[in-house]
Write an enzyme that holds these catalytic residues in place. Structure first.
Site, PDB file in Angstrom:
ATOM      1  N   SER A  95       0.833  -1.211   0.000  1.00 54.11           N
ATOM      2  CA  SER A  95       0.000   0.000   0.000  1.00 54.11           C
ATOM      3  C   SER A  95       0.865   1.257   0.000  1.00 54.11           C
ATOM      4  CB  SER A  95      -0.897   0.019   1.240  1.00 54.11           C
ATOM      5  OG  SER A  95      -1.703  -1.137   1.278  1.00 54.11           O
TER       6      SER A  95
HETATM    7  N1  SAM Z   1       0.114  -5.173   4.118  1.00 52.97           N
HETATM    8  C1  SAM Z   1       0.834  -5.444   2.916  1.00 52.97           C
HETATM    9  C2  SAM Z   1       2.208  -4.824   2.891  1.00 52.97           C
HETATM   10  O1  SAM Z   1       2.573  -4.112   3.848  1.00 52.97           O
HETATM   11  O2  SAM Z   1       2.930  -5.102   1.929  1.00 52.97           O
HETATM   12  C3  SAM Z   1       0.069  -5.070   1.671  1.00 52.97           C
HETATM   13  C4  SAM Z   1      -1.134  -5.889   1.493  1.00 52.97           C
HETATM   14  S1  SAM Z   1      -1.826  -5.996  -0.113  1.00 52.97           S
HETATM   15  C5  SAM Z   1      -2.544  -4.416  -0.320  1.00 52.97           C
HETATM   16  C6  SAM Z   1      -3.166  -7.109   0.301  1.00 52.97           C
HETATM   17  C7  SAM Z   1      -2.737  -8.512   0.583  1.00 52.97           C
HETATM   18  O3  SAM Z   1      -3.865  -9.239   1.066  1.00 52.97           O
HETATM   19  C8  SAM Z   1      -2.248  -9.245  -0.654  1.00 52.97           C
HETATM   20  O4  SAM Z   1      -0.945  -9.714  -0.437  1.00 52.97           O
HETATM   21  C9  SAM Z   1      -3.244 -10.390  -0.801  1.00 52.97           C
HETATM   22  O5  SAM Z   1      -2.683 -11.572  -1.313  1.00 52.97           O
HETATM   23  C10 SAM Z   1      -3.713 -10.566   0.633  1.00 52.97           C
HETATM   24  N2  SAM Z   1      -4.988 -11.265   0.792  1.00 52.97           N
HETATM   25  C11 SAM Z   1      -6.139 -11.171   0.069  1.00 52.97           C
HETATM   26  N3  SAM Z   1      -7.082 -11.987   0.582  1.00 52.97           N
HETATM   27  C12 SAM Z   1      -6.533 -12.604   1.660  1.00 52.97           C
HETATM   28  C13 SAM Z   1      -6.999 -13.564   2.608  1.00 52.97           C
HETATM   29  N4  SAM Z   1      -8.241 -14.056   2.595  1.00 52.97           N
HETATM   30  N5  SAM Z   1      -6.147 -13.971   3.565  1.00 52.97           N
HETATM   31  C14 SAM Z   1      -4.890 -13.503   3.635  1.00 52.97           C
HETATM   32  N6  SAM Z   1      -4.379 -12.608   2.765  1.00 52.97           N
HETATM   33  C15 SAM Z   1      -5.194 -12.155   1.792  1.00 52.97           C
END
Ligand code: SAM
Length: 226
Positions: free
Chosen positions: A63
């Protein structure tokens, strides 16, 4: 300009925004400390201190820094908190949370549990967290975070860094401690969503909309279909 100078410049820009995104001294300290360039792919290192999301592989993003700062501020993270992050991605936001709840030499350190559905991102996040010295304060789990992580519940704070459907996943609300705070974007899968702060008071939940946002979707049992 070296990375540290670029990081300072970014933090100063975030502090001076018209719309407040970074105001609290402890969040400012964490943003100055955690090296975001280590968490982005090598070929994106030079853009690490631009206030923008960046690609991290598997079709996912880290993000924008203003969003990391805002979420940390609204969560009111405190030393000693037990935190669950859904959506580890690069591990950067988990490291920021760890810097706030378990700063080095703290006598009452908290801990961050972070869950990610993509195995390759879990592996990379573990490497990033080790390289930056947060691996003993952050536990990375492979799984569907829409189910929360009941093994370590209840949590003082939960942050979700992927967009949930409008109906907030019930396990996440349930896994909050009384008085706990959940920060979650929710709305549609592909377009804009709203960022919500939900506070648990006994059996009641107090929900406040913060602002419009855009996140990648939460995919899972209580999220969207892939
Ligand atoms: N917090 C992260 C960082 O600091 O890099 C960025 C997160 S990114 C915007 C959103 C993440 O949520 C992605 O890596 C995606 O694969 C994960 N995601 C989506 N659905 C999910 C789920 N049900 N359980 C765990 N992770 C999930």
């Amino acid at each position: 300009m070296n990375f540290e100078e670029k990081r300072k410049k970014l933090v100063n820009n975030l502090k001076n925004r018209d719309y407040p995104v970074l105001t609290k001294p402890e969040v400012i300290r964490a943003m100055l400390k955690v090296p975001r360039h280590v968490f982005v792919p090598k070929d994106a290192e030079s853009s690490a201190y631009i206030d923008s999301p960046l690609s991290i592989g598997s079709g996912q993003t880290i993000s924008a820094p203003h969003m990391n700062a805002m979420m940390c501020e609204y969560l009111k993270l405190e030393v000693g908190d037990k935190v669950l992050e859904v959506g580890t991605g690069s591990g950067y936001h988990a490291a920021l949370c760890a810097e706030l709840v378990a700063p080095k030499n703290s006598t009452n350190p908290g801990h961050v549990y972070t869950i990610e559905r993509h195995e390759d991102l879990v592996k990379k996040a573990k490497v990033n967290l080790k390289e930056t010295g947060y691996d003993n304060r952050v536990t990375v789990i492979l799984g569907d975070g829409s189910l929360g992580y009941p093994e370590e519940a209840p949590y003082d704070k939960i942050l979700v860094t992927a967009a949930s459907p409008k109906k907030i996943p019930p396990p996440l609300r349930k896994q909050l401690k009384d008085g706990g705070i959940l920060c979650i974007p929710a709305g549609s899968k592909g377009f804009g969503q709203d960022l919500y702060i939900i506070k648990k008071h006994g059996e009641d939940y107090n929900t406040k909309r913060i602002t419009g946002v855009r996140f990648v979707p939460l995919i899972g049992k209580y999220g969207f279909e892939s």
